[in-house]
Design an enzyme around this catalytic site. Structure first.
Site, PDB file in Angstrom:
ATOM      1  N   LEU A   1      48.255  19.683  -8.134  1.00  0.00           N
ATOM      2  CA  LEU A   1      48.048  18.954  -6.882  1.00  0.00           C
ATOM      3  C   LEU A   1      48.145  19.864  -5.670  1.00  0.00           C
ATOM      4  O   LEU A   1      47.511  19.625  -4.641  1.00  0.00           O
ATOM      5  CB  LEU A   1      49.094  17.827  -6.747  1.00  0.00           C
ATOM      6  CG  LEU A   1      49.009  16.708  -7.781  1.00  0.00           C
ATOM      7  CD1 LEU A   1      50.168  15.737  -7.596  1.00  0.00           C
ATOM      8  CD2 LEU A   1      47.682  15.968  -7.669  1.00  0.00           C
ATOM      9  N   GLY A   2      48.949  20.918  -5.754  1.00  0.00           N
ATOM     10  CA  GLY A   2      49.108  21.828  -4.622  1.00  0.00           C
ATOM     11  C   GLY A   2      50.095  22.925  -4.952  1.00  0.00           C
ATOM     12  O   GLY A   2      50.836  22.854  -5.942  1.00  0.00           O
TER      13      GLY A   2
ATOM     14  N   GLY B   1      52.971  25.830  -3.146  1.00  0.00           N
ATOM     15  CA  GLY B   1      53.765  26.214  -1.997  1.00  0.00           C
ATOM     16  C   GLY B   1      54.395  27.562  -2.208  1.00  0.00           C
ATOM     17  O   GLY B   1      54.116  28.255  -3.195  1.00  0.00           O
ATOM     18  N   ALA B   2      55.273  27.960  -1.270  1.00  0.00           N
ATOM     19  CA  ALA B   2      55.878  29.286  -1.339  1.00  0.00           C
ATOM     20  C   ALA B   2      56.795  29.429  -2.546  1.00  0.00           C
ATOM     21  O   ALA B   2      56.946  30.517  -3.094  1.00  0.00           O
ATOM     22  CB  ALA B   2      56.655  29.553  -0.057  1.00  0.00           C
TER      23      ALA B   2
ATOM     24  N   LYS C   1      57.209  18.889  -9.113  1.00  0.00           N
ATOM     25  CA  LYS C   1      57.237  20.212  -8.486  1.00  0.00           C
ATOM     26  C   LYS C   1      58.022  21.166  -9.388  1.00  0.00           C
ATOM     27  O   LYS C   1      59.206  20.959  -9.656  1.00  0.00           O
ATOM     28  CB  LYS C   1      57.887  20.123  -7.105  1.00  0.00           C
ATOM     29  CG  LYS C   1      57.928  21.458  -6.372  1.00  0.00           C
ATOM     30  CD  LYS C   1      58.533  21.276  -4.981  1.00  0.00           C
ATOM     31  CE  LYS C   1      58.559  22.586  -4.222  1.00  0.00           C
ATOM     32  NZ  LYS C   1      59.145  22.452  -2.887  1.00  0.00           N
TER      33      LYS C   1
ATOM     34  N   ASP D   1      59.802  22.756   8.665  1.00  0.00           N
ATOM     35  CA  ASP D   1      58.439  23.125   8.273  1.00  0.00           C
ATOM     36  C   ASP D   1      57.494  21.928   8.385  1.00  0.00           C
ATOM     37  O   ASP D   1      56.784  21.590   7.446  1.00  0.00           O
ATOM     38  CB  ASP D   1      58.432  23.662   6.839  1.00  0.00           C
ATOM     39  CG  ASP D   1      57.158  24.458   6.530  1.00  0.00           C
ATOM     40  OD1 ASP D   1      56.476  24.883   7.479  1.00  0.00           O
ATOM     41  OD2 ASP D   1      56.853  24.641   5.345  1.00  0.00           O
TER      42      ASP D   1
END
Length: 800
Positions: free
Chosen positions: A518-519, A521-522, A542, A636
């Protein structure tokens, strides 16, 4: 012959009335130097009969204790405003003064002029008079008026007042707001008295919905002292608005007003009873605002997407099922769908016919929104539904027993009344839409269950293996208990949140081996999955790929923080995995992805949808900053970290970079920069301490992006010579905000709200953190509960 003589006598009587001098005296009660202060107990000047007062009135529902200059009925318990100055709200401590130069000036506490009359040139006044008719005047040395409130009309006309050709009364925005609204009573240069809808903030006149038809020269609208209102050409009445005796001015108070709902009403109330609790309506124009069919598409009395129903002489504004009010405190401003607008995309809800249903409303119509003309004849109700169901653009179908019409967004001039022989079929997604889960995953789970069963049977055949298994289980229990004791300090807060602990194998199976991304990140990647315990519910898992010192810290932060937060604008944490080297978090799955995809995609999202999303994000941040038991700085805030659920409700996600504050602590020391380039607050680059104001700054940048549908990062890397913030501020200063929303008609027709949002964003991106408002104040300003003052120029930092 008798009737002819009667008309002659009536004309003579009217002519005499027109030439009878006014009985109200010009009492020069306020000489030069007179002043009022909003700090006084009763800050007003009274008329000689004390029935009218001019002075300061507190703004309704205003937390900042601000005032506006107004005239009102002084002897009536319920404050009834009949005139008000069009100016910025006056802070507490402001004064009204008749200066030595002969001007009436409204000053703020610092002595700055907010409003003055006469504004330019002309004779100087020697004194002021609040007379018995409710007219406040500035008088010259000969006691002649050089300025009067009767000539600077607002929304109300009083006995003794005349409306000349070219003049108008403008309705207020809402019951509680004194801003200009969407309706106007106008005496045209051709002598016709007309009610119009108006496009704000331009003031452009649109459709007329009532008129006297008095096409005569030299017309005037007269409201005489006996409570009769009529249009005259100077010699005779050409249109009588008041048909019945309304009571003498000795016994009744009178007024007429164009109300915020677009109805022009004449009122009276008995003086002996102090008007009781409410004014009585003598006459209203039109009689039923909901039954009026305008000649062009517009918002009508109740706004777009609403249904107008006449109730006790007033329009009740209703929203269809699965719609909600744009403004709960001003229900005549329209409704918005609680779901994504039909887009005809392959994955749009309207394309999956199993997810669509119709809500039926009898005697209901939106008469002006056809995009497909009448579809034949002999069409029954079910066929009409199917025609709309098969058309992904169709929002509503209207059926009259024989024919069918398709309607599109926005729905205009909605109405419901007994003589409307039509049924409205409103197309909406089913309330509890259950998404299909991964079929292959179900098959995998079935295969794995079969394997486990076979192994169990084989193991059961050996006593030796059973002994080995028993010892293994005992050892596993020991080590499991030992590990829990070691980790009790780090996960005690997790346990207290009642979120579930998952085994790594469960989550690996849920994602089909971590296949659908889905995505990223860092610190990790997010995958889509379906849990075996909830086979009809998608989740977002995640997986932390860096769990050394920083990743470990992020994991514990997210579990402890999100597990204890509960707000409709935050993503909910469902569970976690803390097993060996594996660290995973299980979240709700957000159907509509990130705000970045919505804002910066091919099509621009609807203006009202963007506004509501901005409100939701602000409320979520206000919760984190002020309403959590442990105050949270997100650090953020950006479009990629705002997710959208099935109804496009914004949810703040990714607390991995959050800084936590205990209840007594308001600042934290800056360690290393946290966040994303383009959204950093200036204090990250200085020695200043980090507070919740870093989130306010990031929200300001995000708000500008939502207004313009432009990425601040992409904007700065493009051909432009200035940053997005600088460009927006330049447009704001030059009063060219329409450039920010080119090709966005809804936004361009809502310039007052657009300006408010831009001003709020500019306040949020101030370099000095102390100048930035709190998120609570930001939320109030966005929603119009608190007025927004003119912001100073942002720092040059914006460009760097």
């Amino acid at each position: 012959m008798a009737s002819s003589n009667l008309r002659i006598l009536q004309a003579l009587f009217v002519s005499l009335l027109l030439f009878i001098p006014k009985v109200f005296s010009f009492d020069c009660s306020q000489p030069k130097g007179s002043s009022l202060s909003s700090l006084e107990a009763n800050p007003s000047w009274l008329s000689p009969n004390e029935e009218f007062a001019i002075g300061f009135q507190k703004l309704p529902n205003d937390n900042e204790n601000r005032f506006f200059l107004a005239i009102w009925f002084n002897k009536i318990p319920e404050t009834t405003i009949v005139w008000f100055a069009h100016t910025e709200p006056a802070p507490q401590g402001s004064t009204l003064k008749l200066t030595d130069e002969g001007k009436l000036v409204l000053y703020d506490p610092q002595g700055n002029s907010l409003w003055e009359r006469p504004s330019t040139g002309g004779a100087k006044s020697m004194c002021a008079s609040m007379n018995d008719s409710g007219n406040f005047m500035l008088l010259d040395g000969d006691n002649n008026p050089i300025w009067e409130t009767f000539n600077e009309t607002t929304d109300t006309i009083l006995p003794g007042q005349t409306l000349n050709m070219g003049s108008n009364l403008t309705a207020r925005y809402s019951r509680e707001s004194y801003d200009d609204g969407r309706f106007q009573l106008h005496l045209q240069p051709d002598g016709n008295l007309v009610l119009y809808t108006v496009t704000m903030p331009t003031g452009a006149v649109r459709g007329a919905y009532w008129a006297t038809g008095t096409m005569t020269g030299n017309s005037k609208l007269v409201f005489n002292e006996n409570g009769y209102m009529y249009v005259t050409d100077g010699t005779r009445w050409v249109y009588n608005l008041t048909k019945n005796d309304t009571g003498s001015s000795q016994d009744f108070y009178h007024m007429a007003r164009i109300d915020y709902d677009g109805v022009f009403r004449q009122y009276h109330c008995p003086k002996s009873k102090n008007c009781g609790l409410k004014w009585s309506v003598v006459k209203r124009f039109p009689e039923d605002i909901c039954s009026v069919i305008l000649t062009e598409v517009g918002s009508g009395a109740c706004g777009y997407n609403s249904i107008c129903v006449e109730t006790n002489g007033e329009p009740a504004c209703l929203c269809p099922e699965n719609y909600s009010y744009l403004n709960e405190f001003a229900k005549n401003q329209g409704c918005r769908p609680n779901f994504e607008l039909p887009s005809c995309r392959l994955n749009g809800w309207e394309s999956n016919l199993e997810l669509v249903e119709f809500v039926e409303y009898s005697n209901t119509d939106w008469p002006l929104d056809d995009y497909d003309l009448q579809i034949g004849s002999g069409v029954d109700l079910q066929t009409c539904k199917q025609l709309c169901l098969d058309d992904c653009f169709c929002t509503v179908a209207i059926h009259n027993g024989n024919s069918c019409w398709k309607k599109k967004y926005p729905l205009s001039n909605g109405r419901r009344e007994p003589n409307v022989n039509r049924t409205a079929l409103v197309k909406v997604p089913k309330v509890n839409v259950t998404e299909l889960y991964l079929v292959s995953q179900r098959q995998n789970n079935k295969d794995q269950s079969t394997t486990v069963l076979i192994v169990s049977i084989l193991l059961g055949s050996s006593v030796f293996i059973n002994i080995v298994m028993t010892l293994a289980i005992c050892i596993a229990i020991y080590f499991s208990y030992h590990n829990k004791l070691l980790n009790i300090s780090s996960v005690s807060s997790v346990a207290s949140t009642n979120i579930r602990s998952y085994a790594y194998k469960e989550l690996e199976q849920a994602t089909g081996g971590f296949k659908q991304i889905l995505g990223k990140g860092a610190f990790g990647t997010v995958y889509k999955g379906v849990l075996a315990s909830h086979p009809k519910r998608f989740v977002a898992i995640k997986k932390l790929e860096k769990f050394e010192q920083e990743g470990e810290k992020e994991f514990k932060t997210e579990v402890s923080v999100i597990g204890q937060t509960h707000h409709k604008n935050l993503v909910r944490l469902l569970g976690y995995c803390d097993e060996g080297e594996h660290r995973l978090l299980v979240y709700e799955y957000m159907t509509n992805g990130s705000l970045a995809s919505l804002l910066f995609g091919i099509t621009r999202p609807d203006w009202n949808q963007r506004v509501q999303i901005a409100f939701g994000i602000a409320r979520g941040l206000m919760y984190l900053h002020e309403e959590c038991s442990t105050q949270i700085i997100h650090c953020d805030i950006k479009p990629q970290n705002i997710l959208l659920d099935e109804f496009y409700t914004p949810r703040i996600s990714d607390f991995g970079l959050a800084k936590l504050l205990v209840a007594e602590q308001t600042r934290v020391a800056r360690t290393n920069i946290r966040g994303t380039v383009g959204y950093f607050a200036p204090e990250w680059f200085s020695r200043a301490s980090i507070t919740v104001k870093v989130d306010v700054y990031s929200f300001g940048v995000l708000l500008l992006e939502m207004i313009c549908c432009k990425s601040s990062v992409a904007f700065g890397m493009g051909d432009q010579e200035e940053a997005l913030m600088d460009w927006v501020y330049a447009c704001y200063c030059k009063k060219k905000l329409d450039k920010l929303v080119e090709n966005d008609e809804d936004a361009r027709n809502d310039m007052k709200k657009l300006e408010r949002l831009v001003m709020v964003a500019i306040w949020c991106i101030q370099e000095d953190a102390s100048l930035r408002p709190s998120m609570k104040k930001v939320t109030q300003m966005l929603e119009g509960v608190v007025d927004v003052s003119v912001p100073p120029r942002p720092s040059i930092y914006c460009s760097t």
